[in-house]
Design an enzyme around this catalytic site. Structure first.
Site, PDB file in Angstrom:
ATOM      1  N   LYS A  33       0.833  -1.212   0.000  1.00 29.54           N
ATOM      2  CA  LYS A  33       0.000   0.000   0.000  1.00 29.54           C
ATOM      3  C   LYS A  33       0.869   1.266   0.000  1.00 29.54           C
ATOM      4  O   LYS A  33       0.646   2.187  -0.772  1.00 29.54           O
ATOM      5  CB  LYS A  33      -0.932   0.006   1.230  1.00 29.54           C
ATOM      6  CG  LYS A  33      -1.845  -1.211   1.305  1.00 29.54           C
ATOM      7  CD  LYS A  33      -2.773  -1.162   2.508  1.00 29.54           C
ATOM      8  CE  LYS A  33      -2.061  -1.179   3.856  1.00 29.54           C
ATOM      9  NZ  LYS A  33      -1.310  -2.413   4.140  1.00 29.54           N
ATOM     10  N   ARG A 108      -9.570   0.480   8.923  1.00 31.69           N
ATOM     11  CA  ARG A 108      -9.057  -0.866   9.174  1.00 31.69           C
ATOM     12  C   ARG A 108     -10.032  -1.704   9.975  1.00 31.69           C
ATOM     13  O   ARG A 108      -9.764  -2.877  10.240  1.00 31.69           O
ATOM     14  CB  ARG A 108      -7.774  -0.720   9.992  1.00 31.69           C
ATOM     15  CG  ARG A 108      -6.526  -1.320   9.376  1.00 31.69           C
ATOM     16  CD  ARG A 108      -5.382  -0.839  10.228  1.00 31.69           C
ATOM     17  NE  ARG A 108      -4.170  -1.557  10.060  1.00 31.69           N
ATOM     18  CZ  ARG A 108      -3.037  -1.009   9.591  1.00 31.69           C
ATOM     19  NH1 ARG A 108      -3.034   0.244   9.196  1.00 31.69           N
ATOM     20  NH2 ARG A 108      -1.949  -1.713   9.542  1.00 31.69           N
ATOM     21  N   ARG A 153      11.612  -5.665   4.625  1.00 31.99           N
ATOM     22  CA  ARG A 153      11.351  -4.228   4.424  1.00 31.99           C
ATOM     23  C   ARG A 153      12.380  -3.351   5.144  1.00 31.99           C
ATOM     24  O   ARG A 153      12.723  -3.596   6.298  1.00 31.99           O
ATOM     25  CB  ARG A 153       9.949  -3.876   4.935  1.00 31.99           C
ATOM     26  CG  ARG A 153       9.669  -2.375   4.883  1.00 31.99           C
ATOM     27  CD  ARG A 153       8.211  -2.052   4.925  1.00 31.99           C
ATOM     28  NE  ARG A 153       7.519  -2.533   6.105  1.00 31.99           N
ATOM     29  CZ  ARG A 153       6.196  -2.465   6.280  1.00 31.99           C
ATOM     30  NH1 ARG A 153       5.444  -1.952   5.326  1.00 31.99           N
ATOM     31  NH2 ARG A 153       5.635  -2.930   7.368  1.00 31.99           N
ATOM     32  N   ARG A 186      11.649  -1.427  10.604  1.00 31.18           N
ATOM     33  CA  ARG A 186      10.590  -1.065  11.547  1.00 31.18           C
ATOM     34  C   ARG A 186      10.573  -2.031  12.723  1.00 31.18           C
ATOM     35  O   ARG A 186      10.752  -3.227  12.540  1.00 31.18           O
ATOM     36  CB  ARG A 186       9.236  -1.087  10.816  1.00 31.18           C
ATOM     37  CG  ARG A 186       8.884   0.254  10.225  1.00 31.18           C
ATOM     38  CD  ARG A 186       7.661   0.185   9.368  1.00 31.18           C
ATOM     39  NE  ARG A 186       6.514  -0.445  10.018  1.00 31.18           N
ATOM     40  CZ  ARG A 186       5.293  -0.449   9.500  1.00 31.18           C
ATOM     41  NH1 ARG A 186       5.062   0.132   8.337  1.00 31.18           N
ATOM     42  NH2 ARG A 186       4.294  -1.036  10.140  1.00 31.18           N
ATOM     43  N   ARG A 197       0.148  -8.955  13.867  1.00 29.79           N
ATOM     44  CA  ARG A 197      -0.441  -7.953  12.957  1.00 29.79           C
ATOM     45  C   ARG A 197      -1.300  -8.638  11.887  1.00 29.79           C
ATOM     46  O   ARG A 197      -2.363  -8.145  11.538  1.00 29.79           O
ATOM     47  CB  ARG A 197       0.677  -7.143  12.288  1.00 29.79           C
ATOM     48  CG  ARG A 197       1.344  -6.180  13.257  1.00 29.79           C
ATOM     49  CD  ARG A 197       2.684  -5.701  12.733  1.00 29.79           C
ATOM     50  NE  ARG A 197       2.583  -4.926  11.530  1.00 29.79           N
ATOM     51  CZ  ARG A 197       3.568  -4.794  10.641  1.00 29.79           C
ATOM     52  NH1 ARG A 197       4.718  -5.409  10.841  1.00 29.79           N
ATOM     53  NH2 ARG A 197       3.396  -4.047   9.591  1.00 29.79           N
TER      54      ARG A 197
HETATM   55  P1  ADP Z   1       2.291  -1.863   3.238  1.00 30.66           P
HETATM   56  O1  ADP Z   1       2.303  -0.347   3.177  1.00 30.66           O
HETATM   57  O2  ADP Z   1       1.064  -2.452   2.604  1.00 30.66           O
HETATM   58  O3  ADP Z   1       2.556  -2.405   4.604  1.00 30.66           O
HETATM   59  P2  ADP Z   1       4.820  -1.630   1.766  1.00 30.66           P
HETATM   60  O4  ADP Z   1       4.481  -0.762   0.603  1.00 30.66           O
HETATM   61  O5  ADP Z   1       5.593  -1.015   2.886  1.00 30.66           O
HETATM   62  O6  ADP Z   1       3.485  -2.378   2.317  1.00 30.66           O
HETATM   63  O7  ADP Z   1       5.593  -2.907   1.178  1.00 30.66           O
HETATM   64  C1  ADP Z   1       6.056  -3.926   2.048  1.00 30.66           C
HETATM   65  C2  ADP Z   1       7.385  -4.471   1.518  1.00 30.66           C
HETATM   66  O8  ADP Z   1       7.145  -5.173   0.306  1.00 30.66           O
HETATM   67  C3  ADP Z   1       8.416  -3.393   1.204  1.00 30.66           C
HETATM   68  O9  ADP Z   1       9.690  -3.875   1.566  1.00 30.66           O
HETATM   69  C4  ADP Z   1       8.302  -3.216  -0.307  1.00 30.66           C
HETATM   70  O10 ADP Z   1       9.544  -2.825  -0.881  1.00 30.66           O
HETATM   71  C5  ADP Z   1       7.896  -4.605  -0.765  1.00 30.66           C
HETATM   72  N1  ADP Z   1       6.991  -4.590  -1.914  1.00 30.66           N
HETATM   73  C6  ADP Z   1       5.975  -3.732  -2.173  1.00 30.66           C
HETATM   74  N2  ADP Z   1       5.352  -4.053  -3.318  1.00 30.66           N
HETATM   75  C7  ADP Z   1       5.981  -5.166  -3.787  1.00 30.66           C
HETATM   76  C8  ADP Z   1       5.797  -6.007  -4.948  1.00 30.66           C
HETATM   77  N3  ADP Z   1       4.833  -5.756  -5.833  1.00 30.66           N
HETATM   78  N4  ADP Z   1       6.628  -7.061  -5.099  1.00 30.66           N
HETATM   79  C9  ADP Z   1       7.606  -7.314  -4.196  1.00 30.66           C
HETATM   80  N5  ADP Z   1       7.831  -6.580  -3.095  1.00 30.66           N
HETATM   81  C10 ADP Z   1       7.025  -5.514  -2.892  1.00 30.66           C
HETATM   82  P1  AMP Z   2       1.032   0.324   9.282  1.00 29.89           P
HETATM   83  O1  AMP Z   2       2.144   1.315   9.119  1.00 29.89           O
HETATM   84  O2  AMP Z   2      -0.168   0.652   8.440  1.00 29.89           O
HETATM   85  O3  AMP Z   2       1.505  -1.104   9.108  1.00 29.89           O
HETATM   86  O4  AMP Z   2       0.540   0.458  10.793  1.00 29.89           O
HETATM   87  C1  AMP Z   2       1.406   0.227  11.867  1.00 29.89           C
HETATM   88  C2  AMP Z   2       0.604   0.092  13.154  1.00 29.89           C
HETATM   89  O5  AMP Z   2      -0.084   1.313  13.446  1.00 29.89           O
HETATM   90  C3  AMP Z   2      -0.483  -0.986  13.147  1.00 29.89           C
HETATM   91  O6  AMP Z   2       0.019  -2.283  13.438  1.00 29.89           O
HETATM   92  C4  AMP Z   2      -1.415  -0.454  14.243  1.00 29.89           C
HETATM   93  O7  AMP Z   2      -0.898  -0.714  15.540  1.00 29.89           O
HETATM   94  C5  AMP Z   2      -1.362   1.054  14.020  1.00 29.89           C
HETATM   95  N1  AMP Z   2      -2.397   1.506  13.065  1.00 29.89           N
HETATM   96  C6  AMP Z   2      -2.184   2.067  11.844  1.00 29.89           C
HETATM   97  N2  AMP Z   2      -3.335   2.364  11.257  1.00 29.89           N
HETATM   98  C7  AMP Z   2      -4.327   1.968  12.103  1.00 29.89           C
HETATM   99  C8  AMP Z   2      -5.742   1.983  12.040  1.00 29.89           C
HETATM  100  N3  AMP Z   2      -6.394   2.471  10.970  1.00 29.89           N
HETATM  101  N4  AMP Z   2      -6.430   1.491  13.100  1.00 29.89           N
HETATM  102  C9  AMP Z   2      -5.792   1.006  14.182  1.00 29.89           C
HETATM  103  N5  AMP Z   2      -4.462   0.949  14.300  1.00 29.89           N
HETATM  104  C10 AMP Z   2      -3.724   1.435  13.267  1.00 29.89           C
END
Ligand code: ADP
Ligand code: AMP
Length: 244
Positions: A33, A108, A153, A186, A197
């Protein structure tokens, strides 16, 4: 740019150039995302509102909200709905949202989705003629791929760029291509927290797919493809909406 007051009094963003409404990115942690939100932001000039990023910013600044949220985030649990909704309500009052916005990681829970619909005006999707309906894009990725994405990541603490040691490595190990900062992992991308999660996602967020499907707002894309392919599908979903 213009804005339209809804029944609830909230100012709906109307992008006169694109007729674009809110874009909601929906999917499990690691689905991509944030990666896609950054591309969409650049293409349309609308802000990415990531509740995770806003919360991490509060945690790093040690605000009262951050101290409260940290206890949940460190364990991979959701921060209470009211806290997150208040935070989003505040962010949506900023002027940059009037052009449209991307919600990344929000809503969410069904309660958050109901709150958002109310905030934006209950019948906004029917009544706002000049604005396309909100696009809810669901990123579908299977469990094992998510684990690999999350453990690999790395992010830049300065510019926020997202990398992956397996799939999108930086040119120089551990170093941001853009500004040379040292990349960070992270705290919640540890296997024990990841499991929690993903459980939260299954239990609290998956029911939202049905919520949006029922009102015909859900567009699903296979996010288990190279980043550029996912981007192309996401842009098609945004531009062609329900005719996808
Ligand atoms: P989210 O915001 O949904 O948690 P991220 O955008 O941070 O996900 O992506 C999670 C990890 O997966 C990152 O390390 C990113 O570089 C990798 N990633 C994102 N899209 C792809 C893809 N299409 N194929 C492989 N790896 C990806
Ligand atoms: P994310 O960066 O989206 O993976 O979110 C990291 C963490 O933030 C999650 O595991 C939750 O603890 C908190 N968080 C982010 N967005 C929300 C949401 N919409 N509702 C509740 N908790 C959230």
């Amino acid at each position: 740019m213009d804005s339209t007051a809804t029944e609830s009094g909230a100012q709906m963003p109307v992008n006169e150039q694109t007729g674009m409404g809110p874009i909601i990115l929906f999917g499990p942690p690691g689905a991509g995302k944030g990666t896609q939100a950054k591309v969409i932001t650049e293409k349309y000039g609308i802000p990415q509102i990531s509740t995770g990023d806003i919360l991490r910013d509060h945690v790093s600044r040690g605000t009262e909200l951050g101290v409260r949220a940290k206890a949940y985030m460190d364990q991979g649990q959701y921060v209470p709905d009211q806290v997150v909704c208040d935070m989003v309500a505040e962010r949506l009052t900023h002027a940059d949202c009037m052009k449209g916005f991307i919600l990344d990681g929000f809503p969410r829970t069904v309660a958050q989705a109901e709150w958002l619909d109310k905030y934006l005006g209950n019948r906004v999707f029917d009544t706002l003629k000049q604005c396309r309906p909100a696009v809810v894009i669901r990123f579908v990725v299977e469990y094992n791929a998510l684990l690999q994405r999350l453990t690999g990541r790395r992010t830049c603490p300065t510019c926020g760029r997202i990398y992956n040691v397996h799939f999108q490595p930086p040119r120089v190990p551990d170093t941001c291509d853009v500004d040379g900062s040292r990349l960070v992992t992270r705290k919640d991308d540890r296997e024990d927290v990841i499991a929690e999660r993903l459980k939260e996602y299954e239990q609290q967020t998956l029911p939202l797919a049905e919520y949006y499907r029922k009102c015909n707002r859900l567009l699903e894309i296979n996010a288990d493809q190279p980043v550029e392919v996912v981007t192309a599908e996401a842009l098609r979903a945004i531009e062609h909406g329900h005719s996808l």
